[in-house]
Design a protein around this motif. Structure first.
Motif, mmCIF file in Angstrom:
data_model
loop_
_atom_site.group_PDB
_atom_site.id
_atom_site.type_symbol
_atom_site.label_atom_id
_atom_site.label_comp_id
_atom_site.label_asym_id
_atom_site.label_seq_id
_atom_site.Cartn_x
_atom_site.Cartn_y
_atom_site.Cartn_z
ATOM 1 N N PRO A 192 0.466 -1.508 0.058
ATOM 2 C CA PRO A 192 0.218 -0.279 -0.136
ATOM 3 C C PRO A 192 1.104 1.519 -0.036
ATOM 4 O O PRO A 192 0.615 2.245 -0.457
ATOM 5 N N LYS A 193 1.799 1.245 0.479
ATOM 6 C CA LYS A 193 2.613 2.322 0.512
ATOM 7 C C LYS A 193 3.343 2.737 -1.001
ATOM 8 O O LYS A 193 4.229 4.169 -1.347
ATOM 9 N N TRP A 197 -3.303 6.558 -4.233
ATOM 10 C CA TRP A 197 -4.701 6.490 -3.326
ATOM 11 C C TRP A 197 -5.593 7.122 -3.981
ATOM 12 O O TRP A 197 -5.416 8.797 -3.694
ATOM 13 N N LYS A 199 -9.859 8.575 -3.303
ATOM 14 C CA LYS A 199 -10.787 9.013 -3.015
ATOM 15 C C LYS A 199 -12.510 7.457 -3.984
ATOM 16 O O LYS A 199 -12.415 7.547 -5.286
ATOM 17 N N ASP A 204 -11.373 6.186 1.036
ATOM 18 C CA ASP A 204 -9.666 5.490 1.042
ATOM 19 C C ASP A 204 -9.169 4.285 0.173
ATOM 20 O O ASP A 204 -9.552 3.579 0.306
ATOM 21 N N THR A 205 -9.048 4.697 -1.310
ATOM 22 C CA THR A 205 -8.124 3.345 -2.046
ATOM 23 C C THR A 205 -7.068 3.372 -2.802
ATOM 24 O O THR A 205 -6.277 4.267 -3.624
ATOM 25 N N GLY A 206 -6.486 2.182 -2.487
ATOM 26 C CA GLY A 206 -4.814 1.974 -2.869
ATOM 27 C C GLY A 206 -5.095 1.286 -4.229
ATOM 28 O O GLY A 206 -5.629 0.373 -4.214
ATOM 29 N N TRP A 280 -10.621 -3.495 -0.318
ATOM 30 C CA TRP A 280 -10.089 -2.610 1.423
ATOM 31 C C TRP A 280 -9.208 -2.990 2.378
ATOM 32 O O TRP A 280 -9.674 -2.843 3.227
ATOM 33 N N LYS A 283 -4.744 0.068 5.065
ATOM 34 C CA LYS A 283 -5.684 1.830 5.363
ATOM 35 C C LYS A 283 -4.241 2.652 4.626
ATOM 36 O O LYS A 283 -3.120 2.146 4.572
ATOM 37 N N ARG A 284 -4.933 3.555 3.960
ATOM 38 C CA ARG A 284 -3.677 4.721 3.670
ATOM 39 C C ARG A 284 -2.693 5.298 4.150
ATOM 40 O O ARG A 284 -2.549 5.117 5.798
#
Length: 295
Positions: A192-193, A197, A199, A204-206, A280, A283-284
């Motif tokens: 995720p990093k 990212w 919306k 919030d979506t990677g 999901w 998390k962001r």
């Protein structure tokens, strides 16, 4: 055991007419929805967070519709092991394949971004024979070598060439054909990093950055594939140009554009997206974490 399952159950089922298999889907969907409650919490949580403005009854209608769609996907995948060219071409039609013709004539490869919406598998298998470009599908290999070989052969039977996502970098750097490469853009990123990212569906979506990264690096036009269900087991795909100069777009703009197009399709008919996927689960990350991951 895998070979027994395939040759004694899956392959014989694939010889049945698709309307018969859809009757089986009716039963399977009720079983998954009622007694089994297959991934019920994941499905309902995903839908409730995506559509908080809808009533409980409206959300439940999407849930019920999704279970039927899911089992339709299963039986249609089974049918694909023996489906004829004539049948699949009649069931899956590319509406505007001529949109790619100018690029093919000048020997330019292109990218098509799409999501796991409607029967993306059947449509991709069919439209490979309806365009002039060599059609390349990027896929994640299955753990089972036996089923990986069978499914890859099924996807390839009408002209699609399958390339493992593990070989994506090598494919783009070495293949000099006039190709149309399909990217599934709505999978959850493993890191995720390093995702972009946005919306998406109220959350919030990677988003995987591969579509944009390869388009910018090789200066490839990018199209979006809209898949519409026009009847049970019948689909149409139409293509929309997002950009033919991705290198000129601001960083992230292309990723946001194809993600928004997918969101619009889902909002029009939400039961046809893959709600049982844990989309999901990440998390962001903070800006600092993402910056450190890129260094």
């Amino acid at each position: 055991m895998e070979a027994v399952l395939y040759y004694l159950i899956i392959k014989p089922l694939s010889w049945l007419p698709l309307p018969w298999l859809h009757q089986l889907s009716n039963i399977l969907s009720w079983v998954l929805y009622r007694p089994v409650k297959f991934r019920s919490k994941v499905i309902r949580d995903n839908i409730s967070r995506s559509f908080p403005e809808k009533s409980a009854a409206e959300q439940e209608k999407i849930v019920r519709g999704y279970y039927l769609h899911l089992t339709d996907l299963v039986v249609e995948a089974i049918k694909s092991f023996s489906i004829s060219r004539a049948e699949i071409m009649g069931r899956c039609r590319a509406i505007n394949p001529e949109i790619f013709a100018p690029y093919y004539k000048k020997g330019q490869s292109v990218i098509v971004a799409a999501g796991h919406y409607n029967n993306w598998e059947m449509v991709a298998t069919a439209f490979a024979a309806q365009i002039e470009h060599n059609c390349i599908g990027l896929y994640k290999p299955l753990k089972s070598a036996f089923f990986n070989q069978k499914i890859t052969a099924s996807r390839s039977q009408f002209g699609m060439r399958m390339v493992s996502i593990r070989d994506t970098r090598e494919y783009f750097s070495t293949d000099k054909g006039t190709n149309l490469t399909l990217f599934a853009t709505d999978q959850s990123p493993s890191n995720p990093k390093r995702a972009h990212w946005v919306k998406f569906l109220n959350q919030d979506t990677g988003v995987l950055f591969g579509t944009e990264a390869y388009a910018r690096k090789y200066q490839l036009p990018v199209f979006y594939g809209h898949i519409e269900k026009v009847g049970r087991g019948r689909y149409e795909i139409s293509f929309e140009l997002i950009t033919d100069a991705p290198q000129d777009m601001p960083q992230g703009a292309l990723t946001e554009a194809h993600t928004k197009l997918l969101e619009n399709d889902i909002r029009r008919a939400p039961e046809y997206w893959l709600w049982s996927h844990r989309r999901w689960k990440h998390k962001r990350p903070s800006q600092e974490e993402m910056a450190a991951a890129k260094d």
